[in-house]
Design a protein around this motif. Structure first.
Motif, PDB file in Angstrom:
ATOM      1  N   ASP A 164       0.638  -1.305  -0.087  1.00 35.16           N
ATOM      2  CA  ASP A 164      -0.087  -0.155  -0.057  1.00 35.16           C
ATOM      3  C   ASP A 164       1.052   1.218  -0.028  1.00 35.16           C
ATOM      4  O   ASP A 164       0.523   2.339  -0.599  1.00 35.16           O
ATOM      5  CB  ASP A 164      -0.825  -0.120   1.198  1.00 35.16           C
ATOM      6  N   SER A 165       2.152   1.150   0.655  1.00 37.75           N
ATOM      7  CA  SER A 165       3.018   2.382   0.582  1.00 37.75           C
ATOM      8  C   SER A 165       3.289   2.955  -0.681  1.00 37.75           C
ATOM      9  O   SER A 165       3.739   4.129  -0.791  1.00 37.75           O
ATOM     10  CB  SER A 165       4.122   1.997   1.446  1.00 37.75           C
ATOM     11  N   LEU A 166       3.347   2.027  -1.713  1.00 39.56           N
ATOM     12  CA  LEU A 166       3.841   2.203  -2.965  1.00 39.56           C
ATOM     13  C   LEU A 166       2.472   2.244  -4.192  1.00 39.56           C
ATOM     14  O   LEU A 166       2.953   2.789  -5.113  1.00 39.56           O
ATOM     15  CB  LEU A 166       4.812   1.515  -3.546  1.00 39.56           C
ATOM     16  N   LYS A 167       1.320   1.980  -3.754  1.00 39.29           N
ATOM     17  CA  LYS A 167       0.295   1.840  -4.772  1.00 39.29           C
ATOM     18  C   LYS A 167      -0.079   3.358  -5.203  1.00 39.29           C
ATOM     19  O   LYS A 167      -0.282   3.342  -6.492  1.00 39.29           O
ATOM     20  CB  LYS A 167      -0.978   1.358  -3.925  1.00 39.29           C
ATOM     21  N   HIS A 168       0.012   4.477  -4.424  1.00 39.66           N
ATOM     22  CA  HIS A 168      -0.500   5.727  -5.041  1.00 39.66           C
ATOM     23  C   HIS A 168       0.754   6.401  -5.207  1.00 39.66           C
ATOM     24  O   HIS A 168       0.736   7.760  -5.247  1.00 39.66           O
ATOM     25  CB  HIS A 168      -1.234   6.394  -3.896  1.00 39.66           C
ATOM     26  N   GLU A 169       1.948   5.838  -5.333  1.00 42.88           N
ATOM     27  CA  GLU A 169       3.252   6.605  -5.941  1.00 42.88           C
ATOM     28  C   GLU A 169       3.276   6.892  -7.315  1.00 42.88           C
ATOM     29  O   GLU A 169       2.975   6.053  -7.986  1.00 42.88           O
ATOM     30  CB  GLU A 169       4.325   6.174  -5.235  1.00 42.88           C
ATOM     31  N   ARG A 170       4.049   7.514  -7.682  1.00 41.91           N
ATOM     32  CA  ARG A 170       4.693   7.672  -9.292  1.00 41.91           C
ATOM     33  C   ARG A 170       5.307   6.714  -9.711  1.00 41.91           C
ATOM     34  O   ARG A 170       5.972   5.994  -8.766  1.00 41.91           O
ATOM     35  CB  ARG A 170       5.413   9.258  -9.372  1.00 41.91           C
ATOM     36  N   LEU A 171       5.273   6.506 -10.995  1.00 40.84           N
ATOM     37  CA  LEU A 171       5.822   5.512 -11.535  1.00 40.84           C
ATOM     38  C   LEU A 171       7.386   5.440 -11.428  1.00 40.84           C
ATOM     39  O   LEU A 171       8.101   4.543 -10.943  1.00 40.84           O
ATOM     40  CB  LEU A 171       5.604   5.475 -13.147  1.00 40.84           C
ATOM     41  N   PRO A 172       8.097   6.645 -11.451  1.00 46.48           N
ATOM     42  CA  PRO A 172       9.552   6.647 -11.137  1.00 46.48           C
ATOM     43  C   PRO A 172      10.095   6.076  -9.933  1.00 46.48           C
ATOM     44  O   PRO A 172      11.072   5.352  -9.569  1.00 46.48           O
ATOM     45  CB  PRO A 172      10.006   8.048 -11.162  1.00 46.48           C
ATOM     46  N   GLY A 300      13.419  14.761 -21.689  1.00 49.05           N
ATOM     47  CA  GLY A 300      12.851  13.981 -20.646  1.00 49.05           C
ATOM     48  C   GLY A 300      13.660  12.759 -19.871  1.00 49.05           C
ATOM     49  O   GLY A 300      13.435  12.629 -18.779  1.00 49.05           O
ATOM     50  N   LEU A 301      14.667  12.425 -20.704  1.00 45.45           N
ATOM     51  CA  LEU A 301      15.591  11.466 -20.236  1.00 45.45           C
ATOM     52  C   LEU A 301      16.329  11.745 -19.053  1.00 45.45           C
ATOM     53  O   LEU A 301      16.362  10.985 -18.096  1.00 45.45           O
ATOM     54  CB  LEU A 301      16.546  10.728 -21.229  1.00 45.45           C
ATOM     55  N   SER A 302      16.740  12.943 -18.993  1.00 44.86           N
ATOM     56  CA  SER A 302      17.642  13.305 -17.666  1.00 44.86           C
ATOM     57  C   SER A 302      16.770  13.269 -16.515  1.00 44.86           C
ATOM     58  O   SER A 302      17.138  13.166 -15.668  1.00 44.86           O
ATOM     59  CB  SER A 302      18.259  14.716 -17.945  1.00 44.86           C
ATOM     60  N   ASP A 303      15.532  13.789 -16.660  1.00 44.80           N
ATOM     61  CA  ASP A 303      14.533  13.862 -15.525  1.00 44.80           C
ATOM     62  C   ASP A 303      14.265  12.528 -14.896  1.00 44.80           C
ATOM     63  O   ASP A 303      14.225  12.288 -14.017  1.00 44.80           O
ATOM     64  CB  ASP A 303      13.193  14.697 -15.975  1.00 44.80           C
ATOM     65  N   TRP A 304      13.976  11.606 -15.892  1.00 37.57           N
ATOM     66  CA  TRP A 304      13.961  10.222 -15.636  1.00 37.57           C
ATOM     67  C   TRP A 304      14.945   9.419 -14.737  1.00 37.57           C
ATOM     68  O   TRP A 304      15.006   9.044 -13.636  1.00 37.57           O
ATOM     69  CB  TRP A 304      13.485   9.346 -16.790  1.00 37.57           C
ATOM     70  N   ALA A 305      16.190   9.741 -15.457  1.00 37.11           N
ATOM     71  CA  ALA A 305      17.527   9.322 -14.853  1.00 37.11           C
ATOM     72  C   ALA A 305      17.742   9.916 -13.249  1.00 37.11           C
ATOM     73  O   ALA A 305      18.094   9.146 -12.655  1.00 37.11           O
ATOM     74  CB  ALA A 305      18.824   9.772 -15.697  1.00 37.11           C
ATOM     75  N   ARG A 306      17.507  11.140 -13.382  1.00 32.03           N
ATOM     76  CA  ARG A 306      17.441  11.739 -11.844  1.00 32.03           C
ATOM     77  C   ARG A 306      16.666  11.080 -11.031  1.00 32.03           C
ATOM     78  O   ARG A 306      16.984  10.879  -9.860  1.00 32.03           O
ATOM     79  CB  ARG A 306      17.517  13.233 -12.000  1.00 32.03           C
ATOM     80  N   ALA A 307      15.276  11.073 -11.376  1.00 31.82           N
ATOM     81  CA  ALA A 307      14.274  10.274 -10.346  1.00 31.82           C
ATOM     82  C   ALA A 307      14.675   8.969 -10.179  1.00 31.82           C
ATOM     83  O   ALA A 307      14.244   8.591  -9.149  1.00 31.82           O
ATOM     84  CB  ALA A 307      12.942  10.430 -11.359  1.00 31.82           C
ATOM     85  N   LEU A 308      15.598   8.205 -10.863  1.00 36.71           N
ATOM     86  CA  LEU A 308      15.746   6.747 -10.833  1.00 36.71           C
ATOM     87  C   LEU A 308      17.014   6.954  -9.767  1.00 36.71           C
ATOM     88  O   LEU A 308      17.703   5.732  -9.531  1.00 36.71           O
ATOM     89  CB  LEU A 308      15.829   5.948 -11.926  1.00 36.71           C
ATOM     90  N   GLY A 309      17.644   7.740  -9.560  1.00 34.25           N
ATOM     91  CA  GLY A 309      18.928   7.871  -8.731  1.00 34.25           C
ATOM     92  C   GLY A 309      20.240   8.472  -9.314  1.00 34.25           C
ATOM     93  O   GLY A 309      21.128   8.480  -8.643  1.00 34.25           O
ATOM     94  N   ALA A 310      20.175   8.694 -10.763  1.00 35.10           N
ATOM     95  CA  ALA A 310      21.451   8.843 -11.283  1.00 35.10           C
ATOM     96  C   ALA A 310      21.681  10.305 -10.967  1.00 35.10           C
ATOM     97  O   ALA A 310      21.085  11.162 -10.502  1.00 35.10           O
ATOM     98  CB  ALA A 310      21.302   8.956 -12.652  1.00 35.10           C
ATOM     99  N   ARG A 311      23.171  10.643 -10.864  1.00 31.83           N
ATOM    100  CA  ARG A 311      23.702  11.981 -10.813  1.00 31.83           C
ATOM    101  C   ARG A 311      24.159  12.624 -12.073  1.00 31.83           C
ATOM    102  O   ARG A 311      25.057  11.806 -12.771  1.00 31.83           O
ATOM    103  CB  ARG A 311      24.691  11.830  -9.485  1.00 31.83           C
TER     104      ARG A 311
END
Length: 427
Positions: A164-172, A300-311
């Motif tokens: 439940d803690s992740l059900k309503h979170e964003r896909l990233p 948009g790729l840099s936003d996705w990468a940063r959302a997934l933890g990339a620096r």
């Protein structure tokens, strides 16, 4: 200290750290050789804990003294990695638990970590991690980053077997947790494979995996895919070191994910010889450059990468006139010119380690790789000193490795036979 490091188990941060220290000492401390290097390494592994816990326990205000302690501990580990170059012969030190017990412990703790990785509340994931770029990266992702998911994606998430803690979170956020789970599995399996294949001792691989799992830093950065992914890539590059194309791909991906790994490209290039070096450099540089160009020019790729933890290069302070975004840095309040000598010293270390020793064996490659990752903490602009999990797996390999002089690449013919070369586990 406010908050709980392991809230779902009812354990406060001090209690969990004590249990981690007790577990490491119980399993791996050699009481019959009290002054052995192994015992010193076990204590040194906890040298970063005071600074890390000062940051966790004093948010949002982070004391400058915490980063001073982290830099001192990092300097100690840097010296330890460089000193390891002189330890050509290592005695055989068995763990205090047999292989069956280590396997049972590793499976149990790994299961706990994986379950907690997918079920940990988003707020707790960022709050417990001193290396989190914004203090709570996942909250920032949830409030606005990559494009909103469409209706079909939301419906799939709703019926997916997620807590439940992740059900309503964003896909990233969900993808970052999946990557963290895969990285934990890769690190544990990679450490075991190195022990089984390159050290010729399966129990040594189990010891390294167990040490990683009960380490306090593993639980602090439990969901930080920004550290876990490059650490896993580097560990598997060590396992596939005799295949320059594969190791170049893995090191290039790690450097593209976190710029702190850029120095490894040059170091590993100095490890190989002849055509193997050309293959490795071509693949690693191409992959790292492709990652950088894709992040810069693909919308948009840099936003996705940063959302997934990339620096990014800017995040770590390798672009001119870039200042820290928060107070989470040793360099806050200092003019950027003060970092320039540190960057020059790091570059000099990369160049020296690329050529010296002239013919590196695998143990020297591992020690120097860990040294460069530790040294990168000094010039890292945001949260420098806190990215312990980036080099912790390599440090664990240094702690448990046997004598490995046979693992040296001399040419293409030796490359094919390197994986079959015998290893002397004792002096």
């Amino acid at each position: 200290m406010n908050g709980s490091l392991v809230s779902d188990l009812g354990l406060g941060p001090v209690t969990w750290l004590f249990l981690s220290l007790l577990g490491c000492v119980t399993l791996f401390f050699k009481y019959s050789r009290f002054w052995s290097v192994r015992n010193l390494d076990l204590i040194l592994m906890f040298a970063m804990v005071p600074g890390m816990m000062m940051i966790v326990g004093n948010r949002p205000v982070q004391p400058f003294a915490a980063y001073v302690l982290l830099f001192l501990a990092s300097a100690a580990w840097l010296a330890r990695c460089l000193i390891d170059l002189g330890f050509s012969r290592r005695p055989l030190l068995e763990p205090n638990l047999n292989a069956s017990g280590l396997l049972c412990l590793s499976i149990g703790v790994l299961g706990l970590l994986l379950v907690e990785t997918v079920s940990l509340p988003v707020e707790e994931g960022g709050a417990r991690n001193p290396a989190d770029p914004s203090g709570s990266k996942e909250l920032a992702v949830r409030k606005g980053s990559p494009a909103e998911e469409n209706v079909a994606v939301k419906q799939v998430i709703e019926i997916a077997p997620l807590p439940d803690s992740l059900k309503h979170e964003r896909l990233p956020v969900i993808l970052a947790r999946v990557l963290a789970v895969l990285a934990h599995l890769a690190l544990v399996s990679g450490l075991w494979l190195i022990g089984w294949r390159h050290f010729d001792r399966s129990i040594t691989g189990l010891s390294m995996a167990a040490c990683y799992l009960i380490s306090p830093y593993t639980r602090m950065a439990l969901v930080d895919s920004g550290q876990l992914i490059p650490a896993a890539l580097i560990i598997y590059a060590v396992f596939w070191y005799a295949r320059p194309t594969i190791s170049g791909l893995l090191i290039g991906l790690a450097a593209g994910w976190v710029p702190a790994c850029l120095g490894l490209i040059a170091l590993w290039g100095g490890f190989y010889r002849g055509k193997s070096r050309l293959k490795y450099l071509l693949v690693s540089i191409s992959v790292a450059a492709a990652c950088g160009l894709a992040g810069s020019f693909v919308p948009g790729l840099s936003d996705w990468a940063r959302a997934l933890g990339a620096r990014s290069i800017a995040d770590v302070g390798l672009l001119p006139r870039f200042e820290p975004r928060s107070d989470g840095s040793f360099w806050v309040g200092f003019d950027s010119s003060f970092r320039l000598p540190v960057l020059i010293a790091y570059l000099a270390l990369v160049i020296v380690t690329m050529f010296l020793p002239a013919r590196k064996d695998l143990s020297e490659l591992i020690a120097l790789s860990a040294a460069l990752l530790v040294a990168s903490q000094f010039w890292y602009l945001d949260k420098g000193g806190t990215l312990v999990l980036l080099y912790l797996p390599l440090a664990i390999v240094i702690m448990f490795r046997p004598t490995m002089n046979a693992r040296r690449l001399l040419g293409a013919s030796f490359q094919r036979a390197a994986a079959r070369a015998p290893v002397s586990p004792s002096s």
